[in-house]
Every structure is written in C-alpha cells, then in structure tokens.
Design an enzyme around this catalytic site. Sequence first.
Site, mmCIF file in Angstrom:
data_model
loop_
_atom_site.group_PDB
_atom_site.id
_atom_site.type_symbol
_atom_site.label_atom_id
_atom_site.label_comp_id
_atom_site.label_asym_id
_atom_site.label_seq_id
_atom_site.Cartn_x
_atom_site.Cartn_y
_atom_site.Cartn_z
ATOM 1 N NE ARG A 80 -0.883 0.402 4.894
ATOM 2 C CZ ARG A 80 -1.189 -0.127 6.057
ATOM 3 N NH1 ARG A 80 -1.919 -1.222 6.107
ATOM 4 N NH2 ARG A 80 -0.781 0.427 7.179
ATOM 5 C CG HIS A 130 10.087 -11.774 -1.676
ATOM 6 N ND1 HIS A 130 9.522 -12.506 -2.699
ATOM 7 C CD2 HIS A 130 10.391 -12.666 -0.698
ATOM 8 C CE1 HIS A 130 9.493 -13.784 -2.372
ATOM 9 N NE2 HIS A 130 10.009 -13.907 -1.153
ATOM 10 C CD GLU A 147 7.212 -11.256 -7.962
ATOM 11 O OE1 GLU A 147 7.231 -11.814 -6.838
ATOM 12 O OE2 GLU A 147 8.199 -10.626 -8.421
ATOM 13 C CD GLU A 187 -4.454 -3.985 5.881
ATOM 14 O OE1 GLU A 187 -4.788 -4.550 4.817
ATOM 15 O OE2 GLU A 187 -3.319 -3.504 6.057
#
Length: 262
Positions: free
Chosen positions: A67, A85, A126, A175
Amino acid sequence: KRYQLIPTEFVADGPVRENIDRDDDVDLYKFPVPFLHELDGGRYIGTGDLVIMRDPETDWVNVGTYRVMIHDRNTVGLWMSPGKHGRQIREKYFRAGKPCPVVVCCGQDPLLFLSSSNEVSYGVSEFAHAGGHRGIPFETLRSEIYGLPMPAQAEIVLEGEIVPDVMKPEGPFGEWTGYYASSVREDPVMRVRRVYYRTNPVHTMARPGRPPSDYSLSKCVIKSAMIWDQVEKAGLSGVAGVWCHEAGGGRLFNIIAIKQAY
C-alpha cells in the site's frame, strides 16, 4: 507441469510515456486519488499496484503489491510488512547506507497484479511468472533514473527512492479483514522524482472490505493452486484438492483434502 517462466522484453517506447512529470513538476494531487475508508490515515494511490525493486546483490527484479499513502505532492509512505521480499530488498540498501530505488505502477495488466499480489518464490521475477501464464513476454521500458523495468502499457508509474533518514506516520488503513488491523507507525518515505502516465489514465485500485468479498480469482483460486504446488514439493502425497475459502479472505481458512490411505 509444462509451465515455463518467460522473461520480460524491453522496448523503446510505450503509452505510459505519453506524459512525464519530472522533479519540481511532480504533483500527485493532480490525480483523483481516493480516500477509501472513513478512518484511513490519508489518500492511497497504491493498493492494487506493482512495487518494482531490484535486489542490489543479485539483480533479481521483484514485483510486490504494497500500500502507498500520499503524504504530500511528491512524497508517499510505502508500507511493506516484515519478511516480505520488498522489505528484505529495502533493508539491503539501508544497511549499505544507500536509498532504495523503486518504481510504483498504479494501473496495469491484471495478470501482473495476480503475480505481484501472491507468493511467488524468492528469486523469481513476477514479470517472468506472469509472462509464463500469458504465454508471451510482457513489454517493459527502462525508467529514466534507475533503469528499473516498468510495464510499457501501464497507466500511471511513479519513480523515486525510499530514503532511510526521513520518517513519517503511515496508516491506519482499512484492511482486507474488514477491520483496522494495522496501527499508525513511523515509516520511511518514498521521494517521487518522476511520474509517467497516459493521457486520461485509468487508476486501478483494490478496495479491501469485510469478507466474503470478491476474492474468488485473485486470492482463492490462485493461492489454492500455489499451496497445492508447495505441499506436493514438500513431499505430501495423495492431495485430492485445496481450497482457500472466501470467508477467510483467501488466506485464513485453508482446506486440504488428502486421499485416505489406511
């Protein structure tokens, strides 16, 4: 089992470079950044985002979803949980006494978000993970300052560095559990020095809410498959099915069915 990683492909130009604000021209308030929940600590430009960083020791490019809260026109808070990570990479730069280069993408191909927001293995990019699922590489551009890859077809991209010596309060944020699970903390800020964006960009967001929510693809299906892979690699045999239930937000209520052997 036939799946293969497909690394990103660098190109010379793309729609995300239609507009570029540099240095003193950077003003994040020019975008209609939403105030998502009534008790949030600020406006969040990054929720369904890509946070792109390069490991200083191995050149591994990691893409995570963290975020990003606006502090002022050119600084943001970037909260990364301990152990993630991105947090590990940031700390390597800080231990060397250096700021951490970073690119934040706010609007991208959904496949990139699915890879970024799930637990891809350490050391695997990714970009290559998502490219493998798509079957063709994703096109990226090198950012002006640090040469980090950013999706050529992105909507809005911020470039700058996380600085170790400037701390500001970040949070709270409503959240995905449906509660304010996180408190306010002092966190290093990202200094934004470039903003790349399309003309009339689409700002993509993930608005967390109380489960069960629409986690059926982005968490439940993807995470179930990833857990299945991991438990088989760990040596568990006879797995008949895995499901991360919507009522647990695709995280907190996980079921594994195993064939009865005796």
